[in-house]
Design an enzyme around this catalytic site. Structure first.
Site, mmCIF file in Angstrom:
data_model
loop_
_atom_site.group_PDB
_atom_site.id
_atom_site.type_symbol
_atom_site.label_atom_id
_atom_site.label_comp_id
_atom_site.label_asym_id
_atom_site.label_seq_id
_atom_site.Cartn_x
_atom_site.Cartn_y
_atom_site.Cartn_z
ATOM 1 N N ASP A 65 0.800 -1.222 0.000
ATOM 2 C CA ASP A 65 0.000 0.000 0.000
ATOM 3 C C ASP A 65 0.835 1.277 0.000
ATOM 4 O O ASP A 65 0.437 2.295 0.565
ATOM 5 C CB ASP A 65 -0.981 0.017 1.201
ATOM 6 C CG ASP A 65 -1.840 -1.235 1.233
ATOM 7 O OD1 ASP A 65 -2.234 -1.700 0.146
ATOM 8 O OD2 ASP A 65 -2.114 -1.750 2.333
ATOM 9 N N LYS A 88 1.783 1.897 -5.204
ATOM 10 C CA LYS A 88 2.341 1.322 -6.446
ATOM 11 C C LYS A 88 1.403 1.546 -7.630
ATOM 12 O O LYS A 88 1.838 1.786 -8.746
ATOM 13 C CB LYS A 88 2.577 -0.188 -6.276
ATOM 14 C CG LYS A 88 3.574 -0.527 -5.184
ATOM 15 C CD LYS A 88 3.632 -2.006 -4.912
ATOM 16 C CE LYS A 88 2.382 -2.586 -4.287
ATOM 17 N NZ LYS A 88 2.108 -2.174 -2.892
ATOM 18 N N ALA A 143 -4.182 -7.861 -3.618
ATOM 19 C CA ALA A 143 -3.718 -6.504 -3.898
ATOM 20 C C ALA A 143 -4.906 -5.578 -4.066
ATOM 21 O O ALA A 143 -5.962 -5.986 -4.545
ATOM 22 C CB ALA A 143 -2.882 -6.501 -5.179
ATOM 23 N N GLY A 144 -4.715 -4.344 -3.676
ATOM 24 C CA GLY A 144 -5.716 -3.301 -3.907
ATOM 25 C C GLY A 144 -4.958 -2.048 -4.285
ATOM 26 O O GLY A 144 -4.248 -1.486 -3.460
ATOM 27 N N ARG A 160 1.833 -28.875 -7.804
ATOM 28 C CA ARG A 160 1.540 -29.286 -9.185
ATOM 29 C C ARG A 160 0.136 -29.865 -9.339
ATOM 30 O O ARG A 160 -0.086 -30.743 -10.168
ATOM 31 C CB ARG A 160 2.609 -30.250 -9.720
ATOM 32 C CG ARG A 160 3.953 -29.564 -9.885
ATOM 33 C CD ARG A 160 5.101 -30.472 -9.725
ATOM 34 N NE ARG A 160 5.125 -31.029 -8.378
ATOM 35 C CZ ARG A 160 5.968 -31.955 -7.973
ATOM 36 N NH1 ARG A 160 6.834 -32.470 -8.806
ATOM 37 N NH2 ARG A 160 5.948 -32.394 -6.730
ATOM 38 N N GLN A 211 1.846 -6.333 -3.545
ATOM 39 C CA GLN A 211 2.375 -6.570 -2.208
ATOM 40 C C GLN A 211 3.720 -5.821 -2.072
ATOM 41 O O GLN A 211 3.896 -4.831 -2.741
ATOM 42 C CB GLN A 211 2.533 -8.073 -1.904
ATOM 43 C CG GLN A 211 1.215 -8.801 -1.695
ATOM 44 C CD GLN A 211 0.417 -9.017 -2.968
ATOM 45 O OE1 GLN A 211 0.897 -9.605 -3.912
ATOM 46 N NE2 GLN A 211 -0.810 -8.552 -2.994
ATOM 47 N N THR A 257 -9.722 -5.096 1.864
ATOM 48 C CA THR A 257 -10.503 -5.625 2.987
ATOM 49 C C THR A 257 -11.105 -4.530 3.870
ATOM 50 O O THR A 257 -11.820 -4.854 4.824
ATOM 51 C CB THR A 257 -9.623 -6.532 3.874
ATOM 52 O OG1 THR A 257 -8.494 -5.765 4.303
ATOM 53 C CG2 THR A 257 -9.151 -7.766 3.128
ATOM 54 N N ARG A 304 -9.831 -2.984 6.102
ATOM 55 C CA ARG A 304 -9.318 -3.000 7.472
ATOM 56 C C ARG A 304 -8.519 -1.725 7.746
ATOM 57 O O ARG A 304 -7.827 -1.231 6.857
ATOM 58 C CB ARG A 304 -8.369 -4.196 7.677
ATOM 59 C CG ARG A 304 -9.059 -5.529 7.742
ATOM 60 C CD ARG A 304 -8.054 -6.670 7.873
ATOM 61 N NE ARG A 304 -7.287 -6.858 6.655
ATOM 62 C CZ ARG A 304 -6.346 -7.797 6.506
ATOM 63 N NH1 ARG A 304 -6.031 -8.589 7.514
ATOM 64 N NH2 ARG A 304 -5.706 -7.928 5.366
HETATM 65 P P1 GDP Z 1 -0.764 0.217 -3.545
HETATM 66 O O1 GDP Z 1 -1.395 -1.024 -3.059
HETATM 67 O O2 GDP Z 1 0.719 0.259 -3.324
HETATM 68 O O3 GDP Z 1 -1.120 0.565 -4.954
HETATM 69 O O4 GDP Z 1 -1.365 1.405 -2.644
HETATM 70 P P2 GDP Z 1 -2.910 1.593 -2.226
HETATM 71 O O5 GDP Z 1 -3.641 2.109 -3.403
HETATM 72 O O6 GDP Z 1 -3.430 0.398 -1.554
HETATM 73 O O7 GDP Z 1 -2.759 2.690 -1.102
HETATM 74 C C1 GDP Z 1 -2.204 3.933 -1.356
HETATM 75 C C2 GDP Z 1 -3.239 5.023 -1.019
HETATM 76 O O8 GDP Z 1 -2.599 6.268 -0.945
HETATM 77 C C3 GDP Z 1 -4.299 5.178 -2.110
HETATM 78 O O9 GDP Z 1 -5.520 5.519 -1.507
HETATM 79 C C4 GDP Z 1 -3.783 6.324 -2.951
HETATM 80 O O10 GDP Z 1 -4.806 7.038 -3.600
HETATM 81 C C5 GDP Z 1 -3.128 7.169 -1.907
HETATM 82 N N1 GDP Z 1 -1.962 7.957 -2.370
HETATM 83 C C6 GDP Z 1 -0.916 7.534 -3.110
HETATM 84 N N2 GDP Z 1 -0.006 8.516 -3.237
HETATM 85 C C7 GDP Z 1 -0.478 9.571 -2.539
HETATM 86 C C8 GDP Z 1 0.050 10.867 -2.247
HETATM 87 O O11 GDP Z 1 1.129 11.266 -2.670
HETATM 88 N N3 GDP Z 1 -0.730 11.671 -1.459
HETATM 89 C C9 GDP Z 1 -1.956 11.286 -0.979
HETATM 90 N N4 GDP Z 1 -2.628 12.119 -0.209
HETATM 91 N N5 GDP Z 1 -2.476 10.075 -1.236
HETATM 92 C C10 GDP Z 1 -1.727 9.223 -1.992
HETATM 93 P P1 IMO Z 2 -0.932 -4.267 -2.275
HETATM 94 O O1 IMO Z 2 -0.518 -4.760 -3.628
HETATM 95 C C1 IMO Z 2 -1.019 -4.777 2.040
HETATM 96 C C2 IMO Z 2 -0.981 -8.895 3.553
HETATM 97 C C3 IMO Z 2 -2.241 -9.345 4.280
HETATM 98 C C4 IMO Z 2 -1.634 -10.320 5.252
HETATM 99 C C5 IMO Z 2 -0.543 -10.992 4.441
HETATM 100 C C6 IMO Z 2 -0.937 -12.316 3.825
HETATM 101 O O2 IMO Z 2 -2.230 -3.543 -2.273
HETATM 102 O O3 IMO Z 2 0.171 -3.504 -1.622
HETATM 103 P P2 IMO Z 2 -2.521 -12.978 1.800
HETATM 104 O O4 IMO Z 2 -3.980 -12.743 1.589
HETATM 105 O O5 IMO Z 2 -1.663 -12.400 0.732
HETATM 106 O O6 IMO Z 2 -2.196 -14.421 2.063
HETATM 107 O O7 IMO Z 2 -2.180 -12.188 3.160
HETATM 108 O O8 IMO Z 2 -0.204 -10.068 3.422
HETATM 109 N N1 IMO Z 2 -1.201 -8.366 2.188
HETATM 110 C C7 IMO Z 2 -1.166 -7.053 1.881
HETATM 111 N N2 IMO Z 2 -1.031 -5.975 2.668
HETATM 112 N N3 IMO Z 2 -1.123 -4.633 0.707
HETATM 113 C C8 IMO Z 2 -1.244 -5.711 -0.100
HETATM 114 O O9 IMO Z 2 -1.217 -5.614 -1.441
HETATM 115 C C9 IMO Z 2 -1.294 -6.989 0.481
HETATM 116 N N4 IMO Z 2 -1.439 -8.250 -0.001
HETATM 117 C C10 IMO Z 2 -1.355 -9.060 1.044
HETATM 118 O O10 IMO Z 2 -2.873 -8.275 4.917
HETATM 119 O O11 IMO Z 2 -1.028 -9.630 6.305
HETATM 120 MG MG MG Z 3 -2.908 -1.657 -1.772
#
Ligand code: GDP
Ligand code: IMO
Ligand code: MG
Length: 422
Positions: free
Chosen positions: A14, A17, A40-41, A143, A222, A299, A301
């Site tokens: 998070d 990316k 991933a989200g 496998r 991740q 999720t 969370r």
């Molecule tokens: P990822 O999983 O690595 O793609 O990251 P996520 O999307 O799960 O979480 C990053 C959160 O931070 C998202 O809600 C983005 O919109 C937000 N975000 C990313 N870069 C910035 C930033 O420079 N400033 C602010 N305020 N929000 C950001």
């Molecule tokens: P992005 O790409 C943050 C965490 C879960 C848990 C552990 C194992 O959005 O950064 P899993 O379901 O993969 O077996 O869970 O990994 N986890 C993440 N935490 N961002 C993610 O993806 C994650 N993908 C898995 O919360 O702790």
């Molecule tokens: Mg994410």
């Protein structure tokens, strides 16, 4: 031949990316997801519209970039189809640009059931996303996984039956409900029809793009400290979100890799269980969570929040061969009066600069901090480093001095435009 730019998470996920890949993909011809699944989200905000992507590479949002789901990804077809529909409803040209690897493994309902059951039985909970990721990768390595290409085989029914029978034996022995073969077969044959136009041999597709000198970007999922080998095992995911996973999850070779962008936030977060040296369990942690909207994309969370950890960052840089840092949420940290960054750990009375994922070490290390002045004001309109306030510059300069790595991209807001490139 062109080289591939790679975007990787340096911490516990998070880091932003998705938004970084979206940014780079605006000038790219192809974007690729290599690992993970819908655990991933990735949130991308364009003109105040938020897109939450779980499987489709963020590059699709450019509407001119081929988006490849690579062989290393595990696909829940139901989730993927929902995502395709959501993108189409928003005017994204999915039919023209989405490509799905025939070698990617399929998540089946029994994987999600197993994920929940296994988590339930664990004394040391991992806090998985319960999306079936671990059990699906287990089947891959054992496998007995089913791949996208199996959906189109004349014996798909038998292949599926064999797997479901095996899983049902296990469920029955433990007194759990069984999977319904007929229902699963029916839904997966429907999914197969919907996905068919997108399925191809992505390995040759990717290599042809490089041969044609196309601009290619890979989107990590991740992050380094969740890596099955290099993360805080067992509190990790079941794939390699580090640079190796990019190669095995796409078919790229090490020679194809160009710039590697390591993504971090100006603070840090973790969702799920496991050690976290710079975690703040006090009101400052709560404040960062609110200021940064740190709630899971997948999720929902609440994310655990804390200060940026440069000891862990150097570990990430070393493992992934990171060439540039992308620092997101500079705007968020600048809302605080003062903030801290961890420059060393104190373990058994010794100051240490070397990160290791040994659980005892991580749980018993005390972070040593350097404090910075915040109050940056509104920086969301800054588009050059020079425009940033002195306190923000001091922080970035310190990160660069400490890591020896250039902070090339700086996020000053969530929207696509809110990015400084140096
Ligand atoms: P990822 O999983 O690595 O793609 O990251 P996520 O999307 O799960 O979480 C990053 C959160 O931070 C998202 O809600 C983005 O919109 C937000 N975000 C990313 N870069 C910035 C930033 O420079 N400033 C602010 N305020 N929000 C950001
Ligand atoms: P992005 O790409 C943050 C965490 C879960 C848990 C552990 C194992 O959005 O950064 P899993 O379901 O993969 O077996 O869970 O990994 N986890 C993440 N935490 N961002 C993610 O993806 C994650 N993908 C898995 O919360 O702790
Ligand atoms: Mg994410």
């Amino acid at each position: 031949m062109s080289k591939v730019s790679v975007v990787l998470g340096c911490f516990y996920g998070d880091e932003g990316k998705g938004r970084t890949t979206d940014y780079l993909a605006q000038t790219a011809d192809m974007s690729i997801r290599a690992t993970g699944g819908n655990n991933a989200g990735h949130t991308v905000t364009i003109d105040n519209v938020k897109y939450a992507l779980h499987l489709v590479p963020s590059g699709i949002l450019s509407n001119h970039t081929i988006a490849v789901i690579g062989n290393g990804v595990v696909i829940d077809p139901k989730v993927l189809i929902e995502e395709i529909n959501m993108l189409k409803e928003n005017g994204i040209k999915v039919d023209e640009y989405l490509k799905i690897s025939d070698k990617a493994h399929l998540i089946l309902p029994y994987h999600c059931m197993l994920d929940a059951l296994l988590e339930d039985k664990r004394t040391n909970k991992i806090g998985t996303t319960k999306r079936g990721i671990g059990p699906c990768y287990c089947d891959k390595f054992e496998r007995s996984g089913l791949r996208v290409e199996d959906l189109y085989k004349s014996n798909f029914k038998e292949l599926l039956k064999e797997q479901i029978d095996k899983k049902n034996e296990l469920f029955a022995a433990n007194g759990y409900d069984k999977c319904n073969f007929k229902e699963i077969y029916k839904s997966y044959t429907e999914y197969a029809k919907v996905l068919k136009p997108y399925v191809c041999d992505t390995i040759n597709l990717i290599h042809q793009a490089l041969k044609d000198d196309k601009n290619v970007v890979c989107e990590g999922a991740q992050a380094t400290l969740l890596d099955i080998d290099f993360g805080s095992y067992p509190y990790v995911t079941s794939s390699n979100p580090t640079i190796g996973g990019i190669l095995t999850g796409t078919g790229l070779s090490h020679k194809d890799i160009g710039d590697v962008y390591g993504v971090i936030k100006a603070y840090s977060s973790r969702v799920g269980e496991g050690p976290y040296v710079t975690e703040l369990t006090d009101e400052t942690g709560d404040l960062i969570r609110e200021l940064g909207h740190e709630y899971g994309t997948t999720t929902k969370r609440p994310r655990r929040c804390g200060w940026l950890d440069l000891v862990a960052l150097n570990y990430s840089i070393k493992l992934n061969g990171i060439t540039y840092i992308n620092l997101n949420h500079l705007d968020t940290i600048g809302k605080l009066d003062k903030f801290k960054v961890c420059y060393a750990y104190e373990f058994e009375g010794q100051e240490t600069y070397d990160f290791t994922t040994n659980e005892e070490f991580l749980r018993n290390s005390k972070p040593l901090y350097k404090e910075f002045e915040g109050n940056f004001g509104d920086i969301s309109n800054c588009r050059t480093f020079d425009e940033l306030p002195i306190n923000a510059k001091k922080y970035i300069n310190y990160i660069e001095e400490y890591t020896g790595c250039t902070v090339k991209l700086i996020g000053v807001g969530a929207d696509r435009e809110c990015m400084i490139i140096r």
